[in-house]
Motif scaffolding. Structure first.
Motif, PDB file in Angstrom:
ATOM      1  N   LEU A 111       0.831  -1.196   0.000  1.00 28.39           N
ATOM      2  CA  LEU A 111       0.000   0.000   0.000  1.00 28.39           C
ATOM      3  C   LEU A 111       0.864   1.243   0.000  1.00 28.39           C
ATOM      4  CD1 LEU A 111      -2.741  -0.725   2.674  1.00 28.39           C
ATOM      5  CD2 LEU A 111      -3.068  -0.403   0.235  1.00 28.39           C
ATOM      6  N   ALA A 112       0.285   2.313  -0.525  1.00 28.16           N
ATOM      7  CA  ALA A 112       0.920   3.611  -0.388  1.00 28.16           C
ATOM      8  C   ALA A 112       0.786   4.038   1.078  1.00 28.16           C
ATOM      9  CB  ALA A 112       0.228   4.620  -1.295  1.00 28.16           C
ATOM     10  N   ASN A 113       1.619   4.990   1.486  1.00 25.89           N
ATOM     11  CA  ASN A 113       1.489   5.526   2.845  1.00 25.89           C
ATOM     12  C   ASN A 113       0.129   6.190   2.994  1.00 25.89           C
ATOM     13  OD1 ASN A 113       4.071   4.705   3.501  1.00 25.89           O
ATOM     14  ND2 ASN A 113       4.989   6.632   2.859  1.00 25.89           N
ATOM     15  N   ASN A 114      -0.282   6.380   4.232  1.00 27.22           N
ATOM     16  CA  ASN A 114      -1.519   7.092   4.547  1.00 27.22           C
ATOM     17  C   ASN A 114      -2.764   6.361   4.063  1.00 27.22           C
ATOM     18  OD1 ASN A 114       0.134   9.264   5.561  1.00 27.22           O
ATOM     19  ND2 ASN A 114       0.469   9.825   3.424  1.00 27.22           N
ATOM     20  N   THR A 115      -2.775   5.048   4.242  1.00 27.96           N
ATOM     21  CA  THR A 115      -3.929   4.251   3.844  1.00 27.96           C
ATOM     22  C   THR A 115      -4.761   3.906   5.072  1.00 27.96           C
ATOM     23  OG1 THR A 115      -2.719   3.325   1.984  1.00 27.96           O
ATOM     24  CG2 THR A 115      -4.661   2.128   2.709  1.00 27.96           C
ATOM     25  N   ILE A 116      -6.066   4.023   4.904  1.00 29.76           N
ATOM     26  CA  ILE A 116      -7.001   3.746   5.990  1.00 29.76           C
ATOM     27  C   ILE A 116      -7.913   2.596   5.575  1.00 29.76           C
ATOM     28  CG2 ILE A 116      -9.022   4.640   7.226  1.00 29.76           C
ATOM     29  CD1 ILE A 116      -7.708   7.340   7.252  1.00 29.76           C
ATOM     30  N   LEU A 117      -8.086   1.646   6.491  1.00 32.83           N
ATOM     31  CA  LEU A 117      -9.057   0.572   6.319  1.00 32.83           C
ATOM     32  C   LEU A 117     -10.385   1.050   6.900  1.00 32.83           C
ATOM     33  CD1 LEU A 117      -9.879  -2.434   5.791  1.00 32.83           C
ATOM     34  CD2 LEU A 117      -9.061  -2.906   8.111  1.00 32.83           C
ATOM     35  N   VAL A 118     -11.424   0.977   6.093  1.00 29.11           N
ATOM     36  CA  VAL A 118     -12.768   1.311   6.574  1.00 29.11           C
ATOM     37  C   VAL A 118     -13.418   0.001   7.008  1.00 29.11           C
ATOM     38  CG1 VAL A 118     -15.000   2.337   6.037  1.00 29.11           C
ATOM     39  CG2 VAL A 118     -12.917   3.255   4.977  1.00 29.11           C
ATOM     40  N   CYS A 119     -13.630  -0.125   8.316  1.00 28.91           N
ATOM     41  CA  CYS A 119     -14.172  -1.357   8.879  1.00 28.91           C
ATOM     42  C   CYS A 119     -15.648  -1.510   8.551  1.00 28.91           C
ATOM     43  CB  CYS A 119     -13.975  -1.366  10.396  1.00 28.91           C
ATOM     44  SG  CYS A 119     -12.260  -1.132  10.878  1.00 28.91           S
ATOM     45  N   LYS A 120     -16.163  -2.691   8.783  1.00 30.22           N
ATOM     46  CA  LYS A 120     -17.560  -2.999   8.499  1.00 30.22           C
ATOM     47  C   LYS A 120     -18.509  -2.015   9.176  1.00 30.22           C
ATOM     48  CE  LYS A 120     -20.849  -6.833   8.898  1.00 30.22           C
ATOM     49  NZ  LYS A 120     -21.052  -8.148   9.510  1.00 30.22           N
ATOM     50  N   ASN A 121     -18.193  -1.594  10.410  1.00 31.33           N
ATOM     51  CA  ASN A 121     -19.066  -0.680  11.155  1.00 31.33           C
ATOM     52  C   ASN A 121     -18.769   0.793  10.866  1.00 31.33           C
ATOM     53  OD1 ASN A 121     -16.732  -0.116  12.561  1.00 31.33           O
ATOM     54  ND2 ASN A 121     -17.431  -0.947  14.504  1.00 31.33           N
ATOM     55  N   GLY A 122     -17.851   1.053   9.918  1.00 32.97           N
ATOM     56  CA  GLY A 122     -17.545   2.429   9.526  1.00 32.97           C
ATOM     57  C   GLY A 122     -16.363   3.053  10.230  1.00 32.97           C
ATOM     58  N   THR A 123     -15.858   2.416  11.291  1.00 29.60           N
ATOM     59  CA  THR A 123     -14.670   2.967  11.945  1.00 29.60           C
ATOM     60  C   THR A 123     -13.481   2.849  11.001  1.00 29.60           C
ATOM     61  OG1 THR A 123     -14.125   0.875  13.027  1.00 29.60           O
ATOM     62  CG2 THR A 123     -15.468   2.431  14.285  1.00 29.60           C
ATOM     63  N   GLU A 124     -12.468   3.658  11.262  1.00 29.18           N
ATOM     64  CA  GLU A 124     -11.315   3.708  10.380  1.00 29.18           C
ATOM     65  C   GLU A 124     -10.047   3.373  11.143  1.00 29.18           C
ATOM     66  OE1 GLU A 124     -11.409   7.578   8.577  1.00 29.18           O
ATOM     67  OE2 GLU A 124     -13.206   7.106   7.418  1.00 29.18           O
ATOM     68  N   VAL A 125      -9.165   2.633  10.485  1.00 29.99           N
ATOM     69  CA  VAL A 125      -7.914   2.195  11.091  1.00 29.99           C
ATOM     70  C   VAL A 125      -6.790   2.471  10.096  1.00 29.99           C
ATOM     71  CG1 VAL A 125      -6.649   0.220  12.015  1.00 29.99           C
ATOM     72  CG2 VAL A 125      -9.126   0.340  12.310  1.00 29.99           C
ATOM     73  N   VAL A 126      -5.741   3.153  10.561  1.00 28.44           N
ATOM     74  CA  VAL A 126      -4.577   3.383   9.714  1.00 28.44           C
ATOM     75  C   VAL A 126      -3.819   2.060   9.633  1.00 28.44           C
ATOM     76  CG1 VAL A 126      -2.495   4.752   9.358  1.00 28.44           C
ATOM     77  CG2 VAL A 126      -4.464   5.766  10.527  1.00 28.44           C
ATOM     78  N   ILE A 127      -3.509   1.632   8.405  1.00 25.61           N
ATOM     79  CA  ILE A 127      -2.860   0.326   8.242  1.00 25.61           C
ATOM     80  C   ILE A 127      -1.649   0.402   7.323  1.00 25.61           C
ATOM     81  CG2 ILE A 127      -4.957  -1.020   8.648  1.00 25.61           C
ATOM     82  CD1 ILE A 127      -5.046  -1.437   5.538  1.00 25.61           C
ATOM     83  N   ASP A 128      -0.868  -0.639   7.423  1.00 31.22           N
ATOM     84  CA  ASP A 128       0.245  -0.905   6.521  1.00 31.22           C
ATOM     85  C   ASP A 128       0.030  -2.333   6.056  1.00 31.22           C
ATOM     86  OD1 ASP A 128       2.670  -0.732   5.181  1.00 31.22           O
ATOM     87  OD2 ASP A 128       3.842  -1.306   6.947  1.00 31.22           O
ATOM     88  N   ASP A 129       0.392  -2.640   4.817  1.00 30.70           N
ATOM     89  CA  ASP A 129       0.138  -3.997   4.351  1.00 30.70           C
ATOM     90  C   ASP A 129       1.008  -4.375   3.177  1.00 30.70           C
ATOM     91  OD1 ASP A 129      -0.837  -2.942   1.995  1.00 30.70           O
ATOM     92  OD2 ASP A 129      -2.572  -4.226   1.952  1.00 30.70           O
ATOM     93  N   SER A 130       0.926  -5.647   2.841  1.00 32.10           N
ATOM     94  CA  SER A 130       1.493  -6.144   1.587  1.00 32.10           C
ATOM     95  C   SER A 130       0.684  -7.361   1.170  1.00 32.10           C
ATOM     96  CB  SER A 130       2.970  -6.506   1.742  1.00 32.10           C
ATOM     97  OG  SER A 130       3.129  -7.594   2.612  1.00 32.10           O
ATOM     98  N   ALA A 131       0.695  -7.613  -0.129  1.00 33.92           N
ATOM     99  CA  ALA A 131      -0.024  -8.764  -0.679  1.00 33.92           C
ATOM    100  C   ALA A 131       0.934  -9.510  -1.596  1.00 33.92           C
ATOM    101  CB  ALA A 131      -1.261  -8.303  -1.443  1.00 33.92           C
ATOM    102  N   ALA A 132       0.802 -10.836  -1.600  1.00 34.55           N
ATOM    103  CA  ALA A 132       1.693 -11.661  -2.419  1.00 34.55           C
ATOM    104  C   ALA A 132       0.895 -12.788  -3.062  1.00 34.55           C
ATOM    105  CB  ALA A 132       2.810 -12.241  -1.552  1.00 34.55           C
ATOM    106  N   PRO A 133       1.356 -13.208  -4.232  1.00 34.64           N
ATOM    107  CA  PRO A 133       0.659 -14.315  -4.892  1.00 34.64           C
ATOM    108  C   PRO A 133       0.862 -15.627  -4.151  1.00 34.64           C
ATOM    109  CG  PRO A 133       2.604 -13.672  -6.148  1.00 34.64           C
ATOM    110  CD  PRO A 133       2.482 -12.708  -5.012  1.00 34.64           C
ATOM    111  N   ILE A 134      -0.151 -16.481  -4.187  1.00 33.62           N
ATOM    112  CA  ILE A 134      -0.035 -17.850  -3.697  1.00 33.62           C
ATOM    113  C   ILE A 134       0.100 -18.717  -4.943  1.00 33.62           C
ATOM    114  CG2 ILE A 134      -1.141 -19.744  -2.438  1.00 33.62           C
ATOM    115  CD1 ILE A 134      -2.825 -17.602  -0.982  1.00 33.62           C
ATOM    116  N   ARG A 135       1.207 -19.419  -5.037  1.00 34.47           N
ATOM    117  CA  ARG A 135       1.477 -20.219  -6.231  1.00 34.47           C
ATOM    118  C   ARG A 135       1.651 -21.689  -5.860  1.00 34.47           C
ATOM    119  NH1 ARG A 135       2.443 -16.857 -10.423  1.00 34.47           N
ATOM    120  NH2 ARG A 135       3.172 -14.759  -9.932  1.00 34.47           N
TER     121      ARG A 135
END
Length: 185
Positions: A111-135
């Motif tokens: 993710l780019a910096n300054n990314t927020i996860l919008v939770c199911k109930n609408g609350t917001e959480v600042v997050i850091d992440d990465s995603a990788a392929p499953i092969r």
């Protein structure tokens, strides 16, 4: 002739029994392996979501459930964008989902910096992440694993550090001015 039929029946019975036993051993081994991997993923302190090759959710660990507000049973087979809604902290616009990027490119994405996860109930959480392929062994991508964490406390600490440094710079500037007025070098 009856003896040959009986012998054939016994041979087929032994072969069938061996196949049955071997199949049961393989199934048990597979179940143990699946349980070991599920336990490992569930035990990781970061949030983990995995998807199939269509971007539909197949797994969430407890931390992912906590951060997103979705349970595995609720999220299962839903598109990743439904459960993992992310926006830019400043523009408030949706940002590209890293799972979608991995599915498009086949490469690790963050993710780019300054990314927020919008939770199911609408609350917001600042997050850091990465995603990788499953092969699988032949290199075919069968899904994506997304690992993310709540960095709200870290971001607040960084902002507080900047605030304190700015205050210290202002105090230092004022001290220089006072020292100049007093003639102190």
């Amino acid at each position: 002739m009856h003896i040959l039929v009986i012998l054939e029946f016994i041979v087929f019975g032994v072969i069938f029994y061996r196949i049955f036993v071997k199949r049961n051993l393989i199934e048990k081994s597979l179940q143990e392996s699946e349980q070991r991997w599920a336990t490992t993923l569930s035990s990781i302190g970061d949030a983990v979501i995995s998807t199939n090759s269509s971007g539909q959710i197949v797994f969430l660990n407890a931390e992912a459930e906590k951060l997103t507000g979705w349970t595995l049973s609720e999220a299962s087979h839903k598109p990743i964008e439904t459960v993992f809604r992310i926006i830019n902290e400043f523009t408030r616009e949706e940002v590209d989902n890293p799972v979608s990027k991995v599915l498009e490119t086949g490469h690790v994405a963050g993710l780019a910096n300054n990314t927020i996860l919008v939770c199911k109930n609408g609350t917001e959480v600042v997050i850091d992440d990465s995603a990788a392929p499953i092969r699988i062994e032949d290199g075919k991508m069968i899904g994506v694993v997304l690992v993310f964490r709540d960095i709200t406390a870290r971001k607040m600490a960084e902002e507080e550090t900047v605030r304190i440094m700015n205050e210290m710079m202002l105090i230092n500037e004022k001290l220089v001015l006072v020292n100049e007025k007093l003639g102190v070098v």
